[in-house]
Design a protein around this motif. Structure first.
Motif, PDB file in Angstrom:
ATOM      1  N   GLY A 213      31.223  60.376   7.540  1.00 15.17           N
ATOM      2  CA  GLY A 213      29.935  60.790   8.086  1.00 15.17           C
ATOM      3  C   GLY A 213      29.784  60.482   9.566  1.00 15.17           C
ATOM      4  O   GLY A 213      28.665  60.353  10.070  1.00 15.17           O
ATOM      5  N   ALA A 214      30.903  60.377  10.269  1.00 17.05           N
ATOM      6  CA  ALA A 214      30.873  59.992  11.687  1.00 17.05           C
ATOM      7  C   ALA A 214      30.525  61.176  12.579  1.00 17.05           C
ATOM      8  O   ALA A 214      30.907  62.317  12.300  1.00 17.05           O
ATOM      9  N   GLU A 215      29.803  60.879  13.661  1.00 16.97           N
ATOM     10  CA  GLU A 215      29.422  61.900  14.642  1.00 16.97           C
ATOM     11  C   GLU A 215      29.875  61.452  16.033  1.00 16.97           C
ATOM     12  O   GLU A 215      29.723  60.284  16.385  1.00 16.97           O
ATOM     13  N   LEU A 216      30.361  62.410  16.797  1.00 16.35           N
ATOM     14  CA  LEU A 216      30.721  62.122  18.183  1.00 16.35           C
ATOM     15  C   LEU A 216      29.438  62.246  19.004  1.00 16.35           C
ATOM     16  O   LEU A 216      29.014  63.329  19.387  1.00 16.35           O
TER      17      LEU A 216
ATOM     18  N   PHE B  77      24.024  55.087   7.981  1.00 17.76           N
ATOM     19  CA  PHE B  77      24.266  54.344   6.755  1.00 17.76           C
ATOM     20  C   PHE B  77      24.353  55.266   5.550  1.00 17.76           C
ATOM     21  O   PHE B  77      23.569  56.194   5.409  1.00 17.76           O
ATOM     22  N   ARG B  78      25.312  54.990   4.682  1.00 18.02           N
ATOM     23  CA  ARG B  78      25.348  55.550   3.338  1.00 18.02           C
ATOM     24  C   ARG B  78      26.233  54.646   2.508  1.00 18.02           C
ATOM     25  O   ARG B  78      27.100  53.946   3.043  1.00 18.02           O
ATOM     26  N   MET B  79      26.018  54.653   1.230  1.00 21.19           N
ATOM     27  CA  MET B  79      26.706  53.704   0.371  1.00 21.19           C
ATOM     28  C   MET B  79      28.229  53.805   0.468  1.00 21.19           C
ATOM     29  O   MET B  79      28.937  52.805   0.326  1.00 21.19           O
TER      30      MET B  79
ATOM     31  N   LYS C 160      22.371  52.332  11.220  1.00 13.34           N
ATOM     32  CA  LYS C 160      23.340  53.177  11.928  1.00 13.34           C
ATOM     33  C   LYS C 160      24.336  52.290  12.641  1.00 13.34           C
ATOM     34  O   LYS C 160      23.960  51.288  13.248  1.00 13.34           O
ATOM     35  N   LEU C 161      25.607  52.673  12.570  1.00  8.55           N
ATOM     36  CA  LEU C 161      26.669  51.931  13.246  1.00  8.55           C
ATOM     37  C   LEU C 161      27.104  52.749  14.457  1.00  8.55           C
ATOM     38  O   LEU C 161      27.315  53.959  14.345  1.00  8.55           O
TER      39      LEU C 161
END
Lengths: 154, 154, 154, 154
Positions: free
Chosen positions: A32-35, A49-51, A104-105
């Motif tokens: 689920g990463a975004e640039l 965040f997600r499980m 959020k990371l």
């Protein structure tokens, strides 16, 4: 690390090349990463965040912090190479500073030294929680430029 | 690193504790990771190939190598702690040696030094391809033991 | 790190080149360091005990462990390069495992991966005390080869 | 690493303890190192140029950069511990950014995270040449606090 380096991209189309490369990394999509941001000598990757990205206490897994931090380093280096070149990660080292407990990371990377063959990068990882940002990890990474190869930053 | 350390578990039930902890790490499941082997002072994690764990060239993403190598280090340390203790990763450093191009990624970790507070571990990552094993990464990691806390290895 | 790499030197005169380079490193002389052994893809440096290389408890200072370990890595890489090339250290990481309390400090390095541009090396540091060897540190290092430059391993 | 940490010393006499410890490190004297500055959570060590600290090209040897950078990290941590405690270095990692060619080598360290047991520190190494400062190395280090032991930072 208190410099404010001013790097210039040699390829004006660097952003589309970086975004295209990122889009082809299945793992980034799977996490689920975004640039989130990209500029000459810097890149930022976010994971909401997600499980699926947690460890046993439901914090972000440190493996995710490492993966997005070193990928952000790779893309920060990628912004500074010629159009027909590519990058490969040589090594990275991460210190975990605090539990990644939040919504959020965010990994923010920048190039410290831009040699022709090697780019030395640093990244800091923050977790956003209730509007605050907590510094949860810091990284040093070494990226190698490969002239004339098809782009891989992984 | 040419020792052959002989470590003894202080908690006879270490394997079930480790396997229970592993099962609660959502990221490991999300990556398709399996805890292949566990013993006093050592742990091995495997990830069979699937597109979700790749980078743009369809090799295993180095973020996966890092995540399973440091997790294997954490679990190698976990085998040596008392039943009511837990571990947390302080830092890790990985050198990438070869593209992780193959059918299965395997991280093998072992404890180099088992102090009361800190366990120093190393891990090597191999990729299996056509029956051969290629050494694709090597790691050093520092794991801290937390007495009396609920188990987290992430 | 359980391989037994078989590396071949491309320059038959590698040993004299390495020994000549080592002799020109004033710091090594200042620390009382000796190039104890050299072979294709490996090097070993010793420092006999003397007060000048200690910290406040009269153990070998960990700065000495780091200096001879990374130098041994550099020379292990140096054995594998052409006669007109040189090497430069990109980065190194060391974990300290035990106090370096003894009569002689010994760093043993070997090449893990020998690429054309980069050599990835590991080193282990031992201290000799009363006939026994204690493993007191372990290192990973990245060495870059510079074609056509005058030899520097520092 | 863009925070501006505000750390407070728990022992008002920290500076004399640090300077006393530094004075007992024979290696630092042997290298000509000086403890240039000290404050809560930070320390700076200098080494003026002399032939004894060079490699074969008459630059500062990277072993010296490593030794003073990790020592500065240790002393930065030392400023934050109780009077009856001590510190020991767990590990450090350094990236070399530029040749250390100049008149004075300076390592500036600061604590990034100050846990009760572990202090995570970073250091940057600069070389002064003709009035300018060149950033020649950057380090991450992990320091452990030992309650109730006689002070050792080596």
């Amino acid at each position: 690390m208190n410099e404010n380096p001013r790097f210039a991209a040699v390829d004006a189309e660097f952003e589309s090349r970086v975004r295209d490369n990122f889009a082809r990394q299945s793992l980034m999509k799977h996490l689920g990463a975004e640039l989130a941001e990209i500029g000459p000598g810097r890149a930022e990757i976010h994971v909401p965040f997600r499980m699926e990205v947690t460890q046993q206490d439901n914090y972000f897994h440190a493996g995710v912090s490492g993966a997005i931090a070193y990928s952000a380093c790779g893309y920060a280096a990628f912004t500074l190479i010629p159009a027909n070149a590519s990058v490969v990660t040589v090594e990275y080292k991460i210190n975990l500073l605090a539990p990644a407990d939040g919504e959020k990371l965010m990994a923010r990377a920048r190039v410290l030294r831009s040699g022709k063959t090697l780019k030395i990068c640093s990244a800091d990882v923050y977790v956003q929680k209730n509007g605050a940002e907590i510094h949860c990890a810091t990284m040093l990474a070494t990226i190698m430029c490969l002239p004339g190869k098809s782009g891989r930053a992984g």
